[in-house]
Write a protein that holds these residues in place. Structure first.
Motif, PDB file in Angstrom:
ATOM      1  N   THR A 160      -0.287   1.507   0.586  1.00 13.17           N
ATOM      2  CA  THR A 160       0.363   2.809   1.369  1.00 13.17           C
ATOM      3  C   THR A 160       2.311   2.285   0.552  1.00 13.17           C
ATOM      4  O   THR A 160       3.094   3.381   0.270  1.00 13.17           O
ATOM      5  N   GLU A 188       3.973   7.206  -8.354  1.00 16.90           N
ATOM      6  CA  GLU A 188       3.692   6.517  -7.429  1.00 16.90           C
ATOM      7  C   GLU A 188       4.574   5.601  -6.541  1.00 16.90           C
ATOM      8  O   GLU A 188       4.453   5.397  -5.300  1.00 16.90           O
ATOM      9  N   MET A 202       8.120   6.094  -5.281  1.00 17.79           N
ATOM     10  CA  MET A 202       7.846   7.637  -4.746  1.00 17.79           C
ATOM     11  C   MET A 202       8.429   6.171  -3.366  1.00 17.79           C
ATOM     12  O   MET A 202       8.641   6.179  -2.566  1.00 17.79           O
ATOM     13  N   ILE A 203       6.759   4.889  -3.145  1.00 20.92           N
ATOM     14  CA  ILE A 203       6.705   3.923  -2.650  1.00 20.92           C
ATOM     15  C   ILE A 203       8.304   3.256  -2.614  1.00 20.92           C
ATOM     16  O   ILE A 203       8.615   2.958  -1.468  1.00 20.92           O
ATOM     17  N   GLN A 224       9.015   8.507  -0.548  1.00 23.72           N
ATOM     18  CA  GLN A 224       7.509   8.296   0.323  1.00 23.72           C
ATOM     19  C   GLN A 224       7.056   8.611   1.852  1.00 23.72           C
ATOM     20  O   GLN A 224       7.121   9.479   2.320  1.00 23.72           O
ATOM     21  N   SER A 225       7.776   7.459   2.555  1.00 20.27           N
ATOM     22  CA  SER A 225       8.351   7.355   3.717  1.00 20.27           C
ATOM     23  C   SER A 225       9.069   8.773   4.478  1.00 20.27           C
ATOM     24  O   SER A 225       8.502   8.480   5.453  1.00 20.27           O
ATOM     25  N   ASP A 249       6.671  11.830   4.530  1.00 19.18           N
ATOM     26  CA  ASP A 249       5.655  11.896   5.646  1.00 19.18           C
ATOM     27  C   ASP A 249       6.415  12.053   6.546  1.00 19.18           C
ATOM     28  O   ASP A 249       5.569  12.887   7.627  1.00 19.18           O
ATOM     29  N   THR A 300       6.929  13.281 -12.440  1.00 21.43           N
ATOM     30  CA  THR A 300       6.364  13.349 -10.369  1.00 21.43           C
ATOM     31  C   THR A 300       5.265  14.717 -10.927  1.00 21.43           C
ATOM     32  O   THR A 300       4.213  14.496 -10.590  1.00 21.43           O
ATOM     33  N   GLU A 306       7.947  16.429  -4.407  1.00 22.24           N
ATOM     34  CA  GLU A 306       8.350  14.478  -4.760  1.00 22.24           C
ATOM     35  C   GLU A 306       9.649  14.369  -5.491  1.00 22.24           C
ATOM     36  O   GLU A 306      10.308  13.341  -5.212  1.00 22.24           O
ATOM     37  N   TRP A 331      12.386  14.474  -2.969  1.00 19.58           N
ATOM     38  CA  TRP A 331      12.785  13.185  -1.895  1.00 19.58           C
ATOM     39  C   TRP A 331      13.248  11.648  -3.059  1.00 19.58           C
ATOM     40  O   TRP A 331      13.628  11.214  -2.394  1.00 19.58           O
TER      41      TRP A 331
END
Length: 214
Positions: free
Chosen positions: A54, A77, A80-81, A86-87, A90, A169, A174, A177
């Motif tokens: 992740t 992906e 996002m990372i 992503q963080s 989350d 995406t 997503e 963000w």
């Protein structure tokens, strides 16, 4: 493979952009048929790198992979990372929805609505006749961001950036963000004028390819 266009509608690319009347399909398919070996090898390397992770360490290897190109199936992906989006997502569950359900700034909404119909007129996914129509998704992302970051609000041109993110995406939250990561952290303090310059540079690229702007 997802990186080789086998769209039923040959007049439209995988992202929904209409191709010009003089598009050379023969040369396009010949090139990708030869390039398929490279794309496949690259996709396998990315799959191994991302398997069970992740987080992606920002090291020389990852930089080399990114510079060579992120495979379409991994792009969302990785963005996002690597961007930190992503963080943030989350750690803020439900925040995006609260922005949409809260009080709306009427002036902000009116300004955004003016640009919605102007976004990617040559993309069939953003037309009112599309099912689903991405105009609603785009509206939500822009309105939410405008209330999330009132110091920026909405600048003309943000609709195209958000639209690109939505196409990549295929996920509304997503995209929000990622827009936050781009404007709030990657390009902090960007003004509407500079944003307009960024968009002009982006559209100097082949508009039938989605540019990795992160």
């Amino acid at each position: 493979p997802p990186f080789l266009d086998r769209s039923r509608n040959r007049g439209v690319d995988p992202y929904g952009f209409e191709r010009p009347a003089d598009f050379d399909y023969t040369t396009y398919e010949e090139f990708f048929s030869r390039y398929l070996v490279v794309l496949t090898r690259r996709a396998i390397k990315w799959s191994k790198l991302l398997k069970g992770n992740t987080r992606v360490q920002k090291n020389i290897k990852v930089k080399r992979y990114i510079r060579k190109g992120i495979p379409n199936e991994h792009r969302a992906e990785v963005w996002m990372i690597v961007s930190g989006a992503q963080s943030h997502m989350d750690h803020n569950p439900g925040y995006y929805q609260k922005l949409l359900e809260g009080d709306q700034n009427s002036k902000l909404v009116e300004t955004i609505m003016t640009d919605i119909n102007r976004t990617f007129p040559d993309n069939i996914k953003f037309r009112k006749t599309a099912v689903p129509c991405l105009q609603k998704t785009l509206y939500n992302v822009l309105v939410a961001y405008g209330h999330h970051n009132p110091s920026v609000g909405y600048c003309q041109g943000m609709n195209f950036i958000a639209g690109y993110l939505i196409l990549i995406t295929r996920n509304e939250e997503e995209s929000f963000w990622l827009l936050d990561a781009l404007i709030g952290r990657i390009l902090p303090g960007i003004t509407c004028k500079l944003l307009h310059v960024l968009l002009k540079f982006t559209f100097m690229q082949n508009k039938y390819d989605v540019v990795c702007i992160l």
